[in-house]
Motif scaffolding. Structure first.
Motif, PDB file in Angstrom:
ATOM      1  N   ASN A   1      -8.755  -1.127  -9.754  1.00  0.00           N
ATOM      2  CA  ASN A   1      -9.174  -0.472 -10.934  1.00  0.00           C
ATOM      3  C   ASN A   1      -8.433   0.994 -10.977  1.00  0.00           C
ATOM      4  OD1 ASN A   1     -10.932   1.035  -9.577  1.00  0.00           O
ATOM      5  ND2 ASN A   1     -12.756  -0.010 -10.500  1.00  0.00           N
ATOM      6  N   ARG A   2      -7.956   1.449  -9.903  1.00  0.00           N
ATOM      7  CA  ARG A   2      -7.209   2.705  -9.792  1.00  0.00           C
ATOM      8  C   ARG A   2      -5.738   2.442  -9.939  1.00  0.00           C
ATOM      9  NH1 ARG A   2      -9.497   7.270  -8.563  1.00  0.00           N
ATOM     10  NH2 ARG A   2     -11.679   7.378  -8.422  1.00  0.00           N
ATOM     11  N   VAL A   3      -5.262   1.230  -9.900  1.00  0.00           N
ATOM     12  CA  VAL A   3      -3.812   0.906  -9.915  1.00  0.00           C
ATOM     13  C   VAL A   3      -3.266   0.878 -11.208  1.00  0.00           C
ATOM     14  CG1 VAL A   3      -2.168  -0.626  -9.328  1.00  0.00           C
ATOM     15  CG2 VAL A   3      -4.062  -0.303  -7.743  1.00  0.00           C
ATOM     16  N   ARG A   4      -2.541   1.824 -11.698  1.00  0.00           N
ATOM     17  CA  ARG A   4      -2.044   1.711 -13.051  1.00  0.00           C
ATOM     18  C   ARG A   4      -0.931   0.548 -13.370  1.00  0.00           C
ATOM     19  NH1 ARG A   4      -5.717   3.488 -13.619  1.00  0.00           N
ATOM     20  NH2 ARG A   4      -6.597   5.579 -14.266  1.00  0.00           N
ATOM     21  N   ASN A   5      -0.029   0.675 -12.430  1.00  0.00           N
ATOM     22  CA  ASN A   5       1.002  -0.560 -12.136  1.00  0.00           C
ATOM     23  C   ASN A   5       1.432  -0.549 -10.789  1.00  0.00           C
ATOM     24  OD1 ASN A   5       3.719   1.052 -11.895  1.00  0.00           O
ATOM     25  ND2 ASN A   5       2.787   1.929 -13.815  1.00  0.00           N
ATOM     26  N   THR A   6       1.973  -2.049 -10.624  1.00  0.00           N
ATOM     27  CA  THR A   6       2.302  -2.291  -9.265  1.00  0.00           C
ATOM     28  C   THR A   6       3.883  -2.992  -9.240  1.00  0.00           C
ATOM     29  OG1 THR A   6       0.107  -2.820  -8.596  1.00  0.00           O
ATOM     30  CG2 THR A   6       1.936  -3.981  -7.134  1.00  0.00           C
ATOM     31  N   THR A   7       4.631  -2.500  -8.520  1.00  0.00           N
ATOM     32  CA  THR A   7       5.843  -2.758  -8.653  1.00  0.00           C
ATOM     33  C   THR A   7       6.643  -3.627  -7.312  1.00  0.00           C
ATOM     34  OG1 THR A   7       6.557  -1.412 -10.282  1.00  0.00           O
ATOM     35  CG2 THR A   7       8.525  -2.377  -9.212  1.00  0.00           C
ATOM     36  N   PRO A   8       6.919  -4.880  -7.300  1.00  0.00           N
ATOM     37  CA  PRO A   8       7.603  -5.299  -6.061  1.00  0.00           C
ATOM     38  C   PRO A   8       8.912  -5.047  -5.837  1.00  0.00           C
ATOM     39  CG  PRO A   8       6.836  -7.140  -7.738  1.00  0.00           C
ATOM     40  CD  PRO A   8       6.480  -5.822  -8.220  1.00  0.00           C
ATOM     41  N   ASN A   9       9.265  -4.041  -5.604  1.00  0.00           N
ATOM     42  CA  ASN A   9      10.487  -3.596  -5.810  1.00  0.00           C
ATOM     43  C   ASN A   9      11.469  -3.719  -4.513  1.00  0.00           C
ATOM     44  OD1 ASN A   9      13.119  -1.923  -5.715  1.00  0.00           O
ATOM     45  ND2 ASN A   9      11.917  -0.233  -6.974  1.00  0.00           N
ATOM     46  N   GLN A  10      12.381  -5.040  -4.643  1.00  0.00           N
ATOM     47  CA  GLN A  10      13.034  -5.352  -3.637  1.00  0.00           C
ATOM     48  C   GLN A  10      14.042  -4.554  -2.886  1.00  0.00           C
ATOM     49  OE1 GLN A  10      12.685  -8.505  -2.222  1.00  0.00           O
ATOM     50  NE2 GLN A  10      14.098  -7.891  -0.565  1.00  0.00           N
ATOM     51  N   GLU A  11      14.377  -3.490  -3.956  1.00  0.00           N
ATOM     52  CA  GLU A  11      15.288  -2.690  -3.482  1.00  0.00           C
ATOM     53  C   GLU A  11      14.846  -1.484  -2.671  1.00  0.00           C
ATOM     54  OE1 GLU A  11      18.345   0.826  -5.468  1.00  0.00           O
ATOM     55  OE2 GLU A  11      17.529  -0.652  -6.635  1.00  0.00           O
ATOM     56  N   LEU A  12      13.443  -1.028  -2.971  1.00  0.00           N
ATOM     57  CA  LEU A  12      12.571  -0.202  -2.275  1.00  0.00           C
ATOM     58  C   LEU A  12      12.576  -0.869  -0.789  1.00  0.00           C
ATOM     59  CD1 LEU A  12      11.169   2.458  -2.273  1.00  0.00           C
ATOM     60  CD2 LEU A  12       9.110   1.097  -2.763  1.00  0.00           C
ATOM     61  N   LYS A  13      12.172  -2.151  -0.817  1.00  0.00           N
ATOM     62  CA  LYS A  13      11.741  -2.746   0.341  1.00  0.00           C
ATOM     63  C   LYS A  13      13.131  -2.802   1.418  1.00  0.00           C
ATOM     64  CE  LYS A  13       9.717  -6.894  -0.015  1.00  0.00           C
ATOM     65  NZ  LYS A  13       9.356  -7.850  -0.287  1.00  0.00           N
ATOM     66  N   ASP A  14      14.323  -3.074   0.891  1.00  0.00           N
ATOM     67  CA  ASP A  14      15.468  -3.140   1.605  1.00  0.00           C
ATOM     68  C   ASP A  14      15.828  -1.810   2.121  1.00  0.00           C
ATOM     69  OD1 ASP A  14      15.584  -5.797   1.115  1.00  0.00           O
ATOM     70  OD2 ASP A  14      16.770  -5.683  -0.575  1.00  0.00           O
ATOM     71  N   ASN A  15      15.676  -0.974   1.206  1.00  0.00           N
ATOM     72  CA  ASN A  15      15.892   0.634   1.775  1.00  0.00           C
ATOM     73  C   ASN A  15      14.911   1.012   2.784  1.00  0.00           C
ATOM     74  OD1 ASN A  15      18.141   0.742   0.096  1.00  0.00           O
ATOM     75  ND2 ASN A  15      17.059   1.480  -1.585  1.00  0.00           N
ATOM     76  N   LEU A  16      13.617   0.579   2.812  1.00  0.00           N
ATOM     77  CA  LEU A  16      12.873   1.471   3.617  1.00  0.00           C
ATOM     78  C   LEU A  16      12.315   0.499   4.771  1.00  0.00           C
ATOM     79  CD1 LEU A  16      10.384   2.901   1.010  1.00  0.00           C
ATOM     80  CD2 LEU A  16      12.131   3.903   2.391  1.00  0.00           C
ATOM     81  N   ALA A  17      12.856  -0.775   4.914  1.00  0.00           N
ATOM     82  CA  ALA A  17      12.187  -1.554   5.923  1.00  0.00           C
ATOM     83  C   ALA A  17      13.411  -1.060   7.339  1.00  0.00           C
ATOM     84  CB  ALA A  17      12.485  -3.025   5.777  1.00  0.00           C
TER      85      ALA A  17
ATOM     86  N   LYS B   1       8.918   1.390   7.866  1.00  0.00           N
ATOM     87  CA  LYS B   1       8.230   1.208   6.567  1.00  0.00           C
ATOM     88  C   LYS B   1       8.448  -0.064   6.099  1.00  0.00           C
ATOM     89  CE  LYS B   1       8.612   6.054   5.092  1.00  0.00           C
ATOM     90  NZ  LYS B   1       9.107   7.143   3.963  1.00  0.00           N
ATOM     91  N   LYS B   2       7.297  -0.796   5.700  1.00  0.00           N
ATOM     92  CA  LYS B   2       7.221  -2.152   5.166  1.00  0.00           C
ATOM     93  C   LYS B   2       6.380  -1.920   3.728  1.00  0.00           C
ATOM     94  CE  LYS B   2       6.404  -6.869   6.051  1.00  0.00           C
ATOM     95  NZ  LYS B   2       5.983  -8.119   7.055  1.00  0.00           N
ATOM     96  N   TYR B   3       7.055  -1.846   2.870  1.00  0.00           N
ATOM     97  CA  TYR B   3       6.424  -1.589   1.448  1.00  0.00           C
ATOM     98  C   TYR B   3       6.444  -3.154   0.663  1.00  0.00           C
ATOM     99  CZ  TYR B   3       6.547   3.355   2.269  1.00  0.00           C
ATOM    100  OH  TYR B   3       6.263   4.743   2.726  1.00  0.00           O
ATOM    101  N   GLU B   4       5.658  -3.989   0.858  1.00  0.00           N
ATOM    102  CA  GLU B   4       5.760  -5.476  -0.058  1.00  0.00           C
ATOM    103  C   GLU B   4       5.696  -4.763  -1.580  1.00  0.00           C
ATOM    104  OE1 GLU B   4       2.858  -7.623   1.617  1.00  0.00           O
ATOM    105  OE2 GLU B   4       3.520  -7.241   3.670  1.00  0.00           O
ATOM    106  N   VAL B   5       5.040  -3.825  -1.835  1.00  0.00           N
ATOM    107  CA  VAL B   5       4.891  -3.286  -3.171  1.00  0.00           C
ATOM    108  C   VAL B   5       4.977  -1.760  -3.214  1.00  0.00           C
ATOM    109  CG1 VAL B   5       3.615  -5.347  -4.043  1.00  0.00           C
ATOM    110  CG2 VAL B   5       2.198  -3.396  -3.182  1.00  0.00           C
TER     111      VAL B   5
END
Length: 452
Positions: A431-447, A314-318
């Motif tokens: 326009n379907r995106v309510r908010n976007t979070t570039p979560n570094q902790e999430l990236k570290d945990n899931l990569a 998993k690579k979640y940049e955001v």
């Protein structure tokens, strides 16, 4: 003027009757509809000296629609065409931008004799037209999908020059006291009509097209009179999983986790089957807000235990909170991952990436499978087309995914090379995106997180 009115109304009729459910097409047809009334008002002006009150009334209404309605339709078309407004704000802006029309009609338009107030008219009509033209050009320039970009460029070639010439001759020059140049408008409209006919046959125009791959696919989907085959496809997947889990339970001690998976799979099947309508091209969306990461996790959970042998990266940049139909998008992800599993050999690796572009939030699925032949790649989303040679494969899995993304005003793209795997990208509009979070902790945990 007769030719101008006839051509504008003919274009409007073709667009509206062929694709009325598309908002861009509707507003494009409104431009031609209102513009045709402008031509009608000129025709009526020749007989006003010997006219009845009914002719005066029709001339008054035609002139108002032609001058005010056309400018309003042009700007709203530009806003809809460029997708710069969210669905929630779109209605409000349509009301706000209608205010100049109301002001002109009630404060600067005399009845029964309509006299054009060119200077006052130019103060808002000129910005409306040029803002709309700018939005159209920007939408074509910023579009990343090649097919959609070609369509937008074609629309700009037909619409923008005609609008620029009309506002220059009808409004700007006459505001400065230069009259009569508008007499060339029928020739410009005739040229735009010829371009319209050429493009609608050759490539397509605003979703109305005769020989165009996407339209061909959509028409094929509408020709599928029942959603039974698609429902069977989903049932086959879920029943196979339930059968596998039940067999495992039969051969071993009862396992609470396996029982939970059976119940979850059965509930998912029930929810999905209740949401598919009688016809394939009619799909009811029940939209809520949810995280894309939760959507992917839920899709993966529904593939257990088959996916346990797949190494998932998993690579979640955001991460993004989006507004859409969770069940249908979940089933879309499930279909794509199941196809990837079936295409991969012994060493199964699936990379899932979430990333953001200027206009979209994207989920990318990349497998290390055998890939797809180039000549089959353009047909991969078509109904009933399948690269699998197994009995019971209906060739509707990716068609379903295509339909889901279309209903969300999004896109699905497939890239593949033989021996190098396949990448499928789901794109939802911003326009379907309510908010976007570039979560570094999430990236570290899931990569590097893997299943199995």
């Amino acid at each position: 003027m007769i030719i101008l009115t006839a051509l504008l109304w003919l274009m409007s009729l073709i667009l509206f009757l062929t694709n009325p459910e598309n908002e861009k097409t509707r507003w494009g047809s409104y431009i031609g509809f209102c513009g045709g009334f402008g031509g009608l008002s000129v025709l009526l002006s020749y007989i006003l000296d010997h006219s009845s009150k009914w002719v005066l009334l029709i001339h008054y209404l035609s002139s108002s629609i032609g001058h005010y309605g056309t400018a309003y339709a042009i700007l709203i078309f530009g806003l809809v065409f460029s997708d710069v407004l969210s669905p929630q704000k779109k209605f409000l802006w349509k009301l706000i931008l209608f205010i100049p029309v109301i002001i002109m009609q009630f404060f600067f338009t005399d009845y029964p004799r309509y006299e054009t107030q060119h200077v006052i008219l130019s103060l808002w009509v000129v910005p409306y037209v040029f803002v709309s033209a700018g939005l159209m050009v920007y939408a074509a320039y910023s579009e990343r999908n090649k097919t959609a970009r070609k369509q937008k460029i074609i629309t700009c070639l037909v619409v923008v020059p005609a609008l620029a010439f009309a506002v220059f001759t009808n409004i700007i020059l006459e505001a400065f006291g230069v009259f009569g140049v508008w007499m060339f408008n029928p020739w410009v409209i005739a040229a735009a009509f010829l371009l319209f006919v050429y493009f609608i046959v050759k490539y397509g125009f605003l979703g109305v097209q005769i020989k165009f791959e996407k339209q061909r696919r959509d028409l094929t989907m509408k020709a599928v009179t029942s959603g039974t085959a698609l429902l069977n496809h989903s049932i086959k997947n879920e029943v196979a999983k339930i059968d596998l889990l039940a067999s495992q339970l039969k051969e071993s001690e009862p396992d609470d986790e396996a029982i939970d998976l059976i119940l979850k799979s059965a509930n998912h099947l029930f929810e999905l089957s209740s949401r598919i309508q009688k016809k394939l091209d009619i799909m009811e969306l029940k939209e809520t807000e949810f995280q894309l990461s939760d959507l992917i996790k839920s899709s993966i959970d529904l593939l257990q235990p088959q996916i346990s042998e797949v190494h998932i990266i998993k690579k979640y940049e955001v991460d993004a909170r989006v507004y859409g139909d969770f069940v249908h998008l979940q089933e879309t992800g499930l279909n794509i991952m199941k196809n990837a599993m079936e295409a991969m050999g012994q060493d199964k690796t699936l990379k899932i990436r979430i990333y953001e572009t200027r206009r979209n939030i994207n989920i990318e699925f990349s497998d290390n499978g055998k890939g797809i032949e180039k000549d089959k790649l353009t047909k991969i989303l078509d109904p009933f087309f399948s690269t699998k040679k197994k009995v019971g494969n209906f060739g509707l899995g990716l068609t379903y995914c295509y339909n889901v993304m279309t209903k969300h005003k999004g896109d699905i793209t497939v890239k593949s090379q033989l021996g190098q795997g396949t990448t499928i990208t789901l794109s939802l509009p911003n326009n379907r995106v309510r908010n976007t979070t570039p979560n570094q902790e999430l990236k570290d945990n899931l990569a590097g997180e893997c299943y199995g």
